[in-house]
Design a protein around this motif. Sequence first.
Motif, PDB file in Angstrom:
ATOM      1  N   LYS A 101      11.398   9.140  10.936  1.00 26.25           N
ATOM      2  CA  LYS A 101      10.900  10.400  10.395  1.00 26.25           C
ATOM      3  C   LYS A 101       9.407  10.599  10.630  1.00 26.25           C
ATOM      4  CE  LYS A 101      14.445  10.303   6.787  1.00 26.25           C
ATOM      5  NZ  LYS A 101      14.733  10.308   5.329  1.00 26.25           N
ATOM      6  N   VAL A 102       8.759   9.618  11.256  1.00 24.88           N
ATOM      7  CA  VAL A 102       7.328   9.728  11.530  1.00 24.88           C
ATOM      8  C   VAL A 102       7.085   9.594  13.030  1.00 24.88           C
ATOM      9  CG1 VAL A 102       6.756   8.772   9.279  1.00 24.88           C
ATOM     10  CG2 VAL A 102       6.864   7.257  11.259  1.00 24.88           C
ATOM     11  N   LYS A 103       5.944  10.074  13.454  1.00 26.31           N
ATOM     12  CA  LYS A 103       5.515   9.905  14.846  1.00 26.31           C
ATOM     13  C   LYS A 103       4.774   8.586  14.935  1.00 26.31           C
ATOM     14  CE  LYS A 103       4.938  11.866  19.000  1.00 26.31           C
ATOM     15  NZ  LYS A 103       6.024  12.396  19.828  1.00 26.31           N
ATOM     16  N   ASN A 104       5.292   7.649  15.725  1.00 24.45           N
ATOM     17  CA  ASN A 104       4.737   6.307  15.772  1.00 24.45           C
ATOM     18  C   ASN A 104       3.824   6.101  16.985  1.00 24.45           C
ATOM     19  OD1 ASN A 104       6.350   4.719  13.592  1.00 24.45           O
ATOM     20  ND2 ASN A 104       7.896   5.920  14.677  1.00 24.45           N
ATOM     21  N   CYS A 105       2.723   5.420  16.755  1.00 25.71           N
ATOM     22  CA  CYS A 105       1.872   4.995  17.863  1.00 25.71           C
ATOM     23  C   CYS A 105       1.399   3.578  17.581  1.00 25.71           C
ATOM     24  CB  CYS A 105       0.693   5.946  18.080  1.00 25.71           C
ATOM     25  SG  CYS A 105      -0.462   6.063  16.707  1.00 25.71           S
ATOM     26  N   PHE A 106       1.101   2.862  18.646  1.00 29.58           N
ATOM     27  CA  PHE A 106       0.682   1.465  18.534  1.00 29.58           C
ATOM     28  C   PHE A 106      -0.708   1.299  19.126  1.00 29.58           C
ATOM     29  CE2 PHE A 106       4.980   0.860  17.465  1.00 29.58           C
ATOM     30  CZ  PHE A 106       5.115  -0.395  16.887  1.00 29.58           C
ATOM     31  N   LEU A 107      -1.543   0.587  18.403  1.00 32.95           N
ATOM     32  CA  LEU A 107      -2.895   0.300  18.847  1.00 32.95           C
ATOM     33  C   LEU A 107      -2.962  -1.139  19.336  1.00 32.95           C
ATOM     34  CD1 LEU A 107      -5.864   1.347  18.991  1.00 32.95           C
ATOM     35  CD2 LEU A 107      -6.181   0.355  16.707  1.00 32.95           C
TER      36      LEU A 107
END
Length: 252
Positions: A101-107
Motif C-alpha cells: 500500500k506504500v511506494k517503496n524505495c531503497f537507499l
Amino acid sequence: MLIAMWACPRTRSSAITRAFEQIDDCMVYDEPLHHFSFVDKINYHDIIDFPSDYLSKYYNNSYSNIIEKLIGDLPEGKYFSFQKHMSFHLLPGFDKSWISKVKNCFLIRDPRETIISYWKARKSAGFSWENSESFVGWEEHYRLFKEIENITAQKPIIIDSGDIVKDSRSYLKALCCQLGINFSEKMLFWRPEETNILSWKNTIFEQFREDVINSSGFFQESKEINIPDILVPCINKCMPLYEEMYKHRLQV
C-alpha cells in the motif's frame, strides 16, 4: 501518497529525511518501527535513554497500531507521507502485507563507508564491535529488497546516497519524479538544528545524528578510507549485496 524509504545505518538516511522535512505538505515519520527491532535484546532499554517525544509517539503502541497509523489517512494539510525505516527494524515474523500500500524505495551506500562510519559512531557511544556488527543491517536490507520485489511484483526504486551528494538537485528531482511527487528547491537546504523530526538529543546516540542535525544541506565526507582489519570480514560479506543493488540504482 504514502512513501516508505528503507535504509541501513549510515546511508545518509537522516539527511534525506531532513530534505523531505522541508516540504510543507509532507508528513514525516522517522524510524517508527525502531522499538520493535530490539524486543529480543532484553538489556537494550536498560542502556538507552529514549527521548520523551520518541517514546510518546511510538513506544506504547503495538505494531498493528503503528502500521495502521502509517497507512491511514493523512492529517489535514498533508498531501503525502515520507516514512524513513531501517530495514532490520521490520522483524521476520511481522506482517508485511501493508507494504503493497506504500511506494517503496531503497537507499544504499558503499559498505566501506557505511560500516566504517557505523563502527566509529558505535565506538564513540561506548559499544564494542562485537556488540555492534549485528546492527550493520546489510543482509536484512538486501533480504527485504527481494521480499518487497516479490510482494509488489516490481523492483523497488533504488538510490545511492553517493549520487545524491554529488548532484543533489538532479537526483532528488529524479527520485521525486519516480515517487510521483513534486520536487521542491527547499529540499536542498535547511537551517542547522531546526528539526522537529530527528529526536535523539541527550541520549547516547546523539552523536549518530549530530553532523546532519548541525548541517545545512547535503555534504561530502572525506573520501580517504582506511579500513581497520576488524571490519574487513563484515565489509567483504556486505559488498556483494551492495553491488547487486547498485546495478539497479536510479541513474540521471
